[in-house]
Design a protein around this motif. Structure first.
Motif: not given
Length: 205
Positions: A118-126, A191-193, A196-198, A200-205
């Motif tokens: 359920l946690v994975l699906r909430r983050h868009g993962y199968g 989830l950690r990856a 990290d992406v989120t 980096r996107e927040a810092v770049a934005g």
């Protein structure tokens, strides 16, 4: 002529031989429960359970050999496994063939993985790919069940069958929780990856 999937691809076909095998496995679940909990035809229930457990690997093997891997089959196979295990656990617990603690330990593992999914699906993962440790645990557990039931059906052989059945059950339980640890590790890494992406996107934005 039916459309043949290219090698290494997953098709959308429904009526394939592996899927038919999985459907037949599913039909064996209510029959097994009836034999076990209704007239107590334990030997017949052993046969149904053994056939269901043996064909656990047949559908996957046939799918690979005939290049007929399908999306439905990828869902049906683990669903049939879990349904057999759940039905057997509940039936065995009612008949007092296995104790409550074993049922609780196995169902708790499924609950933990369910929450992780359920946690994975909430983050868009199968769901994470099936690991051979978990698949081996399922195979061993489906081998343990008929042996334990046969020990109940043939009391004169229980001195041999019960130790064998419980050895398989303990082995399966260990493999099951080892596979759960692997799945949870994969979930944590994803989830950690994602975090990290989120970041980096927040810092770049």
């Amino acid at each position: 002529m039916a459309e043949q999937a290219a090698p290494g691809t997953v098709s959308n076909r429904i009526w394939t031989i592996p899927n038919v095998i999985s459907f037949i496995r599913l039909l064996g679940v209510p029959l097994f429960l009836y034999l076990l909990l209704g007239p107590h035809h334990d030997v017949a229930a052993v046969i149904v359970l053994a056939v269901g457990g043996t064909t656990d690997w047949v559908d996957g093997y046939v799918a690979r050999r005939m290049n007929s891997v399908s999306r439905l089959g990828e869902l049906l196979d683990p669903f049939a496994d879990r349904l057999y295990i759940l039905a057997t656990l509940l039936g065995f617990t009612v008949r007092e063939i296995v104790p409550w603690w074993l049922t609780t330990a196995l169902l708790l593992r499924e609950a933990v993985l369910g929450v992780a999914l359920l946690v994975l699906r909430r983050h868009g993962y199968g769901p994470p790919p099936v690991h051979y440790v978990g698949k081996t645990g399922t195979f061993v557990l489906l081998a343990a069940f008929p042996v334990l039931l046969l020990a109940k059906a043939v009391p004169s052989a229980d001195t041999v069958l019960l130790p064998c059945g419980w050895a398989l059950a303990w082995w399966a339980l260990g493999l099951y929780w080892a596979a759960a640890a692997l799945y949870l590790t994969q979930t944590r890494a994803l989830l950690r990856a994602d975090r990290d992406v989120t970041t980096r996107e927040a810092v770049a934005g």
